[in-house]
Write a protein that holds these residues in place. Sequence first.
Motif, mmCIF file in Angstrom:
data_model
loop_
_atom_site.group_PDB
_atom_site.id
_atom_site.type_symbol
_atom_site.label_atom_id
_atom_site.label_comp_id
_atom_site.label_asym_id
_atom_site.label_seq_id
_atom_site.Cartn_x
_atom_site.Cartn_y
_atom_site.Cartn_z
ATOM 1 N N UNK A 241 0.832 -1.210 0.000
ATOM 2 C CA UNK A 241 0.000 0.000 0.000
ATOM 3 C C UNK A 241 0.866 1.259 0.000
ATOM 4 N N UNK A 242 1.986 1.199 0.716
ATOM 5 C CA UNK A 242 2.862 2.376 0.766
ATOM 6 C C UNK A 242 3.418 2.701 -0.609
ATOM 7 N N UNK A 243 3.965 1.707 -1.290
ATOM 8 C CA UNK A 243 4.601 1.986 -2.575
ATOM 9 C C UNK A 243 3.573 2.250 -3.677
ATOM 10 N N UNK A 244 2.342 1.783 -3.475
ATOM 11 C CA UNK A 244 1.260 2.136 -4.396
ATOM 12 C C UNK A 244 0.649 3.483 -4.035
ATOM 13 N N UNK A 245 1.247 4.145 -3.030
ATOM 14 C CA UNK A 245 0.797 5.459 -2.569
ATOM 15 C C UNK A 245 -0.642 5.411 -2.091
#
Length: 634
Positions: A241-245
Amino acid sequence: MRRRWWALPCAALVLTGIAPGAAAEQAPVQVRDGRSQPVFTADPVRETVWVETGLDGDGDGVVDRVAADVVRPSGTDRPVPVIMDASPYYSCCGRGNESELKTYDEQGRPVGFPQFYDNYFVPRGYATVLVDLSGTNRSEGCVDVGGASDITSAKAVVDWLNGRAPGFDAPSGGGPVEAGWSTGDVGMIGKSYDGTIANGVAATGVEGLRTIVPIGAISSWYDYYRSDGVSFGFNPSGLARTVEEGGRPDCGPAKQELDAGSPANGDVTPMWTERDYVPNADRVTASVFAVHGLGDLNVKTLHLGQWWDALAERDVPRKLWLSQTGHVDPFDFRRAEWVETLHAWFDHWLLGVDNGITEEPAASVERAPDVWADEPTWSGELAKDTVLHPREDGLGTQPGSGTASFTDDPSLDEYDWAADPDQPSPARALFSTAPLTSDVRIAGTGSVTVTATPSTPTAHLSAMLVDYGPATTRDYLGRGEGIRTLQTESCWGENRPGDDACYFDTEATTTDVDFEIIARGWADLANHESLSEERPLEPGEPQTMTFRLATTDHVVPAGHRLALIIGGTDSAFIVAPRQPGEIGLDLSATSVTLPVVGELPALTAAGPDKPSVRPERVPARPDVQLNRDVLPGS
């Protein structure tokens, strides 16, 4: 198969006395003193190509395309090799010590390329390709944290560079784009997640990948989130979720699969097995230049150790740097030497330059802050397993007898246990040698075997190897993990509008310590029979289990003591069991196996008097947010 002009005799590449300009730019490369020279001075070509992965990770019925941002020399009709960094961090978190992001002009063309690779290497006859992993930045699809989507994202670009995969000039529709400018020879590089992708792509055996440079990289995602049946307390869906913003709305099923495949009990599942690259090391045909921090508590050194051992069995050409830092790029702890060595490495493996890099020492280990020792082969490959035994009177070479016990206190951690070795503690069992009569070097991956009797149906175990004695080390537990960023800058390559080659300098940070934890390991006793299936423990019934310690390369000096500590929940790293209780140890069936280089001196246990070394300064504990990999600068 791409045509490789460097198959010609290397002497033909040494074009001395050519003035800069069109004539020099038409040459494939200019080599002087075994190094490619910066003769491609015209503004480089910058473009984005969207490469089909063959997957439909977001389930929209359309094959996903990943964005590959390219910068390559202009003014030459000769094909060039590629330095590639595939990352999920180009828009969410940034790369390098300064957390650089990709930038684009008003037409969406790439302008800013993070880190120095393009600035330094493109003028020397390389292309640089920065790939957005599926589901990140401008790429379609979904992040699956080291699985098929992640690895295929990068592998597809290697295939495109070799004419085996379709590329387009738009994220959908558009016209076909071929990489006619590429020799097809690729070197992948990257720190952390990026280096992990390099490991994973190499493990596919993809043709055209000539070398990888993994820095602080994961080799098994299970070992990033779990350890021999215990959990470190976070799951891969959070990183996705973090890297997919924030998480893409059409990627919910992918997150559900991640959650389903990573049970909190720490069992190994098929999802974890898919993300373990070590068993496929026999497919690796690329050379490997690995870098890892011995103080890295984010991507722990076990990842390097098990990957390195598997590559050694395959006899893959390889080189190794081991620093005293934490999760830090060598550009920020040994900059000039790093750029020079990396330059020679890529010139040899991608340009075919016979510059002697493979005859240089294969390993370089930081023994003290900024003090490095080179050796022809890493001694971790030559170490002999040596078994030591906890005894009632300490730690020795002969088996012990009797029992020891401790009560699991989940409020404590390894530094609480290690801080007062001369004081008894109900929360751990400590076994120490007497002062060593000569230096002992431990290099490689060790293990601990315990025969433990729990008082409850659940029991977690922690073990650590400790060097007791004064030393000055890099402050890898501090804020910069062994470095400090200065206000001065140094430049590495050509500056371009919107993409400069200058970076803040750094220096080592040091600390004086009275003990150092040199290896750690954790396990769930309920997984003593199988890491794939835990079984409830029977209180009062002893169980035997062997679990791994992290890889290390450490010299315990003469006069210091070597100690083994065994405890329950190490709150700095693992979650507590449902019912913490008392754990008894059968000393006659408990041991630690260490990879020792050279001869082990005669060891005597500490004797009735425990070590009387009390640290004057207890090192700062690791950040409780151990998943630093998702934070800027990772």
